[in-house]
Design a protein around this motif. Structure first.
Motif, PDB file in Angstrom:
ATOM      1  N   VAL A   1       1.513   8.015  -4.540  1.00 23.53           N
ATOM      2  CA  VAL A   1       2.207   7.128  -3.610  1.00 23.53           C
ATOM      3  C   VAL A   1       1.415   5.829  -3.571  1.00 23.53           C
ATOM      4  O   VAL A   1       0.246   5.814  -3.185  1.00 23.53           O
ATOM      5  CB  VAL A   1       2.308   7.749  -2.200  1.00 23.53           C
ATOM      6  CG1 VAL A   1       2.963   6.785  -1.237  1.00 23.53           C
ATOM      7  CG2 VAL A   1       3.068   9.062  -2.252  1.00 23.53           C
ATOM      8  N   ASP A   2       2.046   4.737  -3.974  1.00 24.28           N
ATOM      9  CA  ASP A   2       1.377   3.440  -4.052  1.00 24.28           C
ATOM     10  C   ASP A   2       1.763   2.583  -2.843  1.00 24.28           C
ATOM     11  O   ASP A   2       2.878   2.081  -2.753  1.00 24.28           O
ATOM     12  CB  ASP A   2       1.770   2.744  -5.353  1.00 24.28           C
ATOM     13  CG  ASP A   2       0.952   1.490  -5.633  1.00 24.28           C
ATOM     14  OD1 ASP A   2       0.220   1.031  -4.726  1.00 24.28           O
ATOM     15  OD2 ASP A   2       1.048   0.983  -6.761  1.00 24.28           O
ATOM     16  N   LEU A   3       0.828   2.417  -1.915  1.00 22.74           N
ATOM     17  CA  LEU A   3       1.038   1.594  -0.720  1.00 22.74           C
ATOM     18  C   LEU A   3       0.337   0.240  -0.831  1.00 22.74           C
ATOM     19  O   LEU A   3       0.264  -0.495   0.145  1.00 22.74           O
ATOM     20  CB  LEU A   3       0.507   2.335   0.525  1.00 22.74           C
ATOM     21  CG  LEU A   3       1.128   3.688   0.843  1.00 22.74           C
ATOM     22  CD1 LEU A   3       0.396   4.338   2.009  1.00 22.74           C
ATOM     23  CD2 LEU A   3       2.603   3.546   1.131  1.00 22.74           C
ATOM     24  N   ARG A   4      -0.155  -0.110  -1.995  1.00 20.85           N
ATOM     25  CA  ARG A   4      -0.977  -1.322  -2.142  1.00 20.85           C
ATOM     26  C   ARG A   4      -0.244  -2.612  -1.840  1.00 20.85           C
ATOM     27  O   ARG A   4      -0.864  -3.557  -1.369  1.00 20.85           O
ATOM     28  CB  ARG A   4      -1.564  -1.390  -3.552  1.00 20.85           C
ATOM     29  CG  ARG A   4      -2.599  -0.307  -3.801  1.00 20.85           C
ATOM     30  CD  ARG A   4      -3.116  -0.359  -5.193  1.00 20.85           C
ATOM     31  NE  ARG A   4      -2.005  -0.056  -6.117  1.00 20.85           N
ATOM     32  CZ  ARG A   4      -2.139  -0.080  -7.427  1.00 20.85           C
ATOM     33  NH1 ARG A   4      -3.293  -0.404  -7.985  1.00 20.85           N
ATOM     34  NH2 ARG A   4      -1.105   0.225  -8.197  1.00 20.85           N
ATOM     35  N   ALA A   5       1.046  -2.689  -2.092  1.00 18.21           N
ATOM     36  CA  ALA A   5       1.790  -3.928  -1.814  1.00 18.21           C
ATOM     37  C   ALA A   5       2.769  -3.712  -0.669  1.00 18.21           C
ATOM     38  O   ALA A   5       3.831  -4.319  -0.621  1.00 18.21           O
ATOM     39  CB  ALA A   5       2.523  -4.386  -3.064  1.00 18.21           C
ATOM     40  N   ASN A   6       2.404  -2.861   0.271  1.00 21.69           N
ATOM     41  CA  ASN A   6       3.271  -2.557   1.403  1.00 21.69           C
ATOM     42  C   ASN A   6       2.954  -3.526   2.534  1.00 21.69           C
ATOM     43  O   ASN A   6       1.955  -3.388   3.237  1.00 21.69           O
ATOM     44  CB  ASN A   6       3.063  -1.110   1.858  1.00 21.69           C
ATOM     45  CG  ASN A   6       4.080  -0.675   2.877  1.00 21.69           C
ATOM     46  OD1 ASN A   6       4.440  -1.435   3.759  1.00 21.69           O
ATOM     47  ND2 ASN A   6       4.522   0.553   2.766  1.00 21.69           N
TER      48      ASN A   6
END
Length: 89
Positions: A9-14
């Motif tokens: 789960v990629d939340l880096r650009a959230n």
């Protein structure tokens, strides 16, 4: 997700959104009710926020969660909720 061994789960650009949506997404990875975090402000007492497992399809296998300096607002809520899950790192 069939027979996948794990999920990233990629939340880096959230850049945020709605906390309720963040909790709903995270609930898809929960196996049981867990304390996600405690929240409070100068003007309100501290209260506990629980993550409830979804009643919909869930994945309880290994989860890798990516966060970065652009993970803010509801992205932070999701990150905190994922941190409460033993299957998420």
């Amino acid at each position: 997700l069939g027979d996948v061994r794990g999920v990233v789960v990629d939340l880096r650009a959230n850049s945020g959104g709605f906390d309720a949506v963040a909790m709903e997404v995270t609930s898809r990875f929960a196996d049981e009710r867990r304390l996600a975090f405690r929240k409070g402000t100068r003007n309100a007492p501290v209260y506990e926020v629980f993550l409830e497992p979804s009643t919909k399809q869930r994945f309880t296998g290994p989860v890798a969660v990516l966060i970065g300096e652009n993970t803010v607002s509801a992205g932070e809520t999701a990150a905190l909720a994922f941190a409460a899950l033993p299957n998420a790192k």
